[in-house]
Design an enzyme around this catalytic site. Structure first.
Site, short mmCIF file in Angstrom:
data_model
loop_
_atom_site.label_atom_id
_atom_site.label_comp_id
_atom_site.label_asym_id
_atom_site.label_seq_id
_atom_site.Cartn_x
_atom_site.Cartn_y
_atom_site.Cartn_z
N ARG A 382 31.52 30.26 59.65
CA ARG A 382 32.47 29.79 60.65
C ARG A 382 33.59 30.79 60.90
O ARG A 382 34.32 30.67 61.88
CB ARG A 382 33.06 28.45 60.22
CG ARG A 382 32.07 27.31 60.20
CD ARG A 382 32.71 26.03 59.70
NE ARG A 382 33.31 25.29 60.78
CZ ARG A 382 34.25 24.36 60.60
NH1 ARG A 382 34.73 24.13 59.40
NH2 ARG A 382 34.74 23.69 61.62
N LYS A 460 37.61 28.36 63.72
CA LYS A 460 36.66 27.61 64.55
C LYS A 460 37.41 26.88 65.67
O LYS A 460 37.04 26.95 66.84
CB LYS A 460 35.88 26.60 63.70
CG LYS A 460 35.14 25.50 64.47
CD LYS A 460 34.14 26.05 65.48
CE LYS A 460 33.32 24.94 66.11
NZ LYS A 460 34.03 24.16 67.12
N VAL A 504 29.75 22.79 68.67
CA VAL A 504 28.87 23.12 67.55
C VAL A 504 29.68 23.56 66.33
O VAL A 504 30.86 23.87 66.43
CB VAL A 504 27.86 24.22 67.93
CG1 VAL A 504 27.02 23.78 69.10
CG2 VAL A 504 28.56 25.53 68.25
N GLU A 505 29.03 23.57 65.18
CA GLU A 505 29.64 23.89 63.88
C GLU A 505 30.85 23.00 63.61
O GLU A 505 31.84 23.42 63.02
CB GLU A 505 30.05 25.37 63.82
CG GLU A 505 28.86 26.32 63.69
CD GLU A 505 29.28 27.75 63.41
OE1 GLU A 505 30.47 27.98 63.14
OE2 GLU A 505 28.42 28.62 63.45
N GLY A 506 30.77 21.76 64.03
CA GLY A 506 31.86 20.82 63.85
C GLY A 506 32.64 20.66 65.14
O GLY A 506 33.18 21.63 65.67
#
Length: 818
Positions: A382, A460, A504-506
């Site tokens: 991330r 992020k 994406v990625e949280g």
């Protein structure tokens, strides 16, 4: 009057000791000495001395303190502390804390910040960036990828595989590149300035996935078989985590496996295996990048062992396994369509699929450890993938929008000279500087061996949000040029793909409202984790030491916040002289205020703060903006503090600190206990909210930097792909920019001649010929203006298509009527 003086003296002494963070015994001794002086010399009532002596004994004699003070607190704390799930515990324990801990201290050590190594590429990495990466970018046509093929071309796929783009993180002993995290990020950045789909294709195998997990946790056999194949591109990996019913709540995934015995055929060898220990899996996954073309599937699932074949627990926990995608029962190959980002992404599923136990990553010893494995690797990925794409968007927006704003004119003036456009350009350049600086500092941490889980959440959220703002501003400046998509539009496809990076990625909402401060408060605070562990372990002695330290820490930060607010932090020493000196002082002030407000929030709201997501988000914003401000100063320091970059670093730092102040204001305005909030405001902002947003002239200086070739602009957009081709939609910008700048004086001369009646022809082309005939310009000047106008037209023209929106007209650039 004597008593008042004595009390005032004690208060001032206590404040000084708290500001300096003197130890408890020293503070007690000094206060008692002051009280004794007041009683014995000044004749004050001895009752004050008796009270202070009693308090000093209670606070400094541990057994007594535990009975009277910390013991009862311990009992209350254990009752009000919410239980922590296994996934929460593993998330908190995963990764490391680094510079973020200093920001939580209220007294950051800038010498430590400056001593962190400057991130640099080695010769091999530099050669790869300037060689194969440059060649790959030349091969990429994002319009063809997204609108025609809906995939990379076969030639591009082959080039990526054959040149090791999928093995950048794999060690050389397995045939990989073993690049630094900094090099990995810069490669992704450069590719992303040319094609988002290609960048995603390259970054995913080098981020969270089989390669990363195998290197850290794989068995020797797994490493020796898969890593060389992954490095060469013989295997295409994907990792399946997200389920329809469990996105950000990865701990709630419904996909499950049951330990059992069974039989399977290994398609790699053709060998049949009978009655082996393994797992019968059922799953449904979605949003899996590279899934449709993957040959090896990384899988996260919950594992159960009802027959106790491998241990005594029924619920073993989240487990990760590697499954060849041609294995019987695996359904994979269908695609999702995430807007214009046509990278390979899709679902996969299977029901009652038997896999042997040795397909678990790390083998049987690592069953149940999947969540820990994932969150530790996620803290690395991330920091690299999406932040690098955000940086790429900022660099592309800065380069193209600055040039376009100088080339495009209205009312005889470059549109970048209009203050509204000037304001947008300032934000574009300033946010790009912030994003690049924030990632550079995090990459330094990674290459030092850290796994900064809190900083990864900050990157992020804040880099992708700044990417959104930056591209929005770039779209506004380009206006219709950016709205009408086509082969010549270098912004629209990226603009339409923004939601991918945000989700994406949280999801960003969850990252901001729960994760950043939720992890930061526990991991970075010097005492909170100690208190929690003491409560979980029923360790009163450890709790006693932690809570006494915590109380002193909170008092110190309150005093420091008040004093630094009263003085504007002007009396604080700064590690730098010159234009950034006050920036460092302001960071110390806001760090103390943040630490004070964080303790206030946790102390007054307790476990309920976990559910006060708006307040938690604002506390996270405070920490994040302090990080961004210090990262910008670190970048400026590493770059040699160039004079040309002063507007950029000033905008970056002042904006971050202003945003930090606004988060503090929002936190205090919405704290449910209005009296406590009123008191806290007088401590954090005793003279009001004094931090101002950057002055307009700072943004104007950034805009001017972006609108002409300069060392500052080149440094800001370093590592973006800059095609040297007049016929490329991005490449033509530099040629047109230089040509327009060189002929601005001539164009001004021609307009003046027209106003004065010397030039009477109706069209610009005819007037130019007339000026040549009248001797107002010579042949060289005529040729220069003609070329500049041609290049300018090539920049401002947009694609048009036939009635079916197919077949763009390649001659539109040369179709000049007036």
């Amino acid at each position: 009057m004597t008593l008042v003086i004595c009390i005032a003296s004690v208060v001032l002494l206590l404040g000084a000791l708290a500001y300096l963070r003197a130890p408890l015994w020293l503070s007690s001794s000094m206060i008692l000495a002051g009280a004794a002086y007041g009683v014995l010399i000044q004749g004050a009532s001895p009752i004050y001395l008796y009270v202070l002596v009693t308090l000093a004994i209670i606070l400094n004699v541990k057994p007594l303190r535990q009975i009277i003070l910390t013991g009862p607190l311990f009992g209350i704390f254990r009752k009000i502390t919410p239980p922590m799930s296994q996934t929460e515990q593993e998330a908190i324990d995963a990764g490391t804390v680094w510079w973020d801990r200093e920001l939580f201290s209220g007294k950051p050590n800038f010498a430590e910040l400056h001593n962190y190594p400057e991130p640099k590429l080695n010769a091999e990495e530099e050669a790869f960036l300037n060689g194969p990466t440059e060649t790959l970018c030349q091969m990429l046509n994002d319009w063809d990828i997204t609108q025609n093929r809906k995939d990379l071309s076969p030639e591009v796929w082959d080039y990526i595989k054959q040149n090791g783009f999928l093995g950048m993180i794999i060690k050389k002993e397995y045939g990989g590149k073993q690049f630094s995290n900094y090099a990995h990020a810069r490669v992704v950045t450069k590719i992303a300035t040319r094609s988002g789909s290609a960048a995603v294709t390259v970054m995913v195998p080098n981020s969270l996935g089989p390669g990363e997990l195998l290197q850290h946790y794989g068995t020797t056999e797994q490493k020796n078989y898969y890593l060389p194949r992954l490095a060469k591109g013989e295997e295409i990996p994907c990792f399946a985590l997200t389920s329809p019913e469990a996105g950000s709540d990865a701990g709630g995934i419904p996909d499950y496996g049951v330990v059992t015995r069974g039989s399977y055929t290994d398609k790699r060898t053709g060998q049949r295996h009978e009655n082996v220990l393994g797992i019968r899996l059922s799953w449904e996954k979605r949003y899996i990048t590279l899934g449709p073309v993957a040959t090896i599937l990384g899988m996260a699932f919950k594992l159960y062992d009802p027959d106790h074949l491998i241990g005594t627990k029924d619920d073993v926990g989240i487990t990760c396994a590697l499954i060849p995608t041609d294995h019987d029962g695996v359904h994979i190959g269908r695609r999702h369509y995430p807007g214009t980002s046509t990278f390979q992404n899709g679902p996969n599923w299977g029901k009652d699929v038997f896999i042997p136990m040795d397909w678990v990553i790390g083998g049987q010893d690592y069953v149940g450890q999947g969540w820990k494995m994932l969150v530790e690797c996620l803290s690395v990925g991330r920091c690299i993938s999406l932040p690098a794409m955000s940086v790429a968007s900022g660099k592309l927006a800065s380069y193209t929008t600055g040039a376009y704003a100088r080339i495009r004119s209205q009312f005889g003036l470059s549109i970048g000279r209009f203050e509204g456009v000037d304001e947008a350009l300032g934000r574009i350049g300033g946010y790009t500087y912030q994003m690049d600086a924030a990632q550079r500092l995090a990459l330094t941490a990674l290459d030092m061996g850290e796994k900064p889980s809190v900083l990864s959440g900050i990157l992020k959220y804040h880099n992708t949000e700044r990417m959104r703002k930056t591209i929005n501003d770039a779209m506004d400046v380009h206006a219709g040029k950016a709205v009408c998509i086509g082969p010549r539009n270098y912004l629209a496809l990226g603009y339409q793909a923004i939601p991918v990076a945000i989700t994406v990625e949280g999801a960003n909402i969850l990252t901001r409202s729960m994760i950043i401060f939720g992890q930061g408060a526990i991991r970075c605070h010097p005492f909170v984790l100690k208190e929690l562990r003491a409560a979980m372990n029923k360790d009163l002695a450890a709790f006693d030491a932690a809570v006494i330290g915590h109380i002193g820490f909170a008092i110190s930060n309150a005093v420091r916040a008040l004093w630094l607010g009263l003085t504007g932090a002007r009396l604080v020493s700064s590690p730098k002289d010159g234009p950034t000196a006050q920036n460092y002082r302001d960071i110390v002030r806001f760090s103390s205020a943040f630490a004070f407000l964080a303790d206030l929030g946790m102390g007054t709201l307790g476990g309920s703060l976990k559910f006060k997501e708006k307040l938690s988000a604002r506390l996270g914003d405070m920490l994040s903006n302090l990080y961004i401000a210090t990262a910008a100063l670190k970048k400026f320091h590493d770059d040699g503090e160039p004079k040309e970059d002063r507007p950029l670093v000033r905008w970056a730092v002042e904006t971050a600190l202003y945003d930090c102040q606004e988060a503090m204001n929002g936190f205090l305005a919405n704290h449910p206990n209005r009296f406590i909030a009123w008191c806290a405001r007088r401590i954090a902002f005793p003279c009001g909210m004094s931090m101002k947003a950057p002055a307009d002239r700072v943004g104007t200086r950034i805009a001017r930097t972006l609108m002409e070739p300069s060392v500052a602009r080149d440094r800001l957009v370093k590592y973006m792909y800059r095609p040297n081709d007049e016929h490329d939609s991005v490449g033509v910008l530099e040629f047109a920019l230089k040509a327009v700048i060189e002929t601005e004086g001539l164009e001004s001369k021609l307009r003046r001649a027209q106003r004065e009646g010397q030039l009477k022809q109706l069209t610009a082309c005819a007037r130019l010929q007339e000026a040549l005939a009248l001797g107002l310009i010579n042949d060289d000047e005529f040729a220069a203006v003609t070329r500049a106008r041609r290049l300018k037209r090539e920049v401002i023209m947009v694609d048009d298509f036939d009635a079916n929106l197919a077949n763009p007209d390649p001659d539109a650039i040369r179709r000049s009527i007036v």
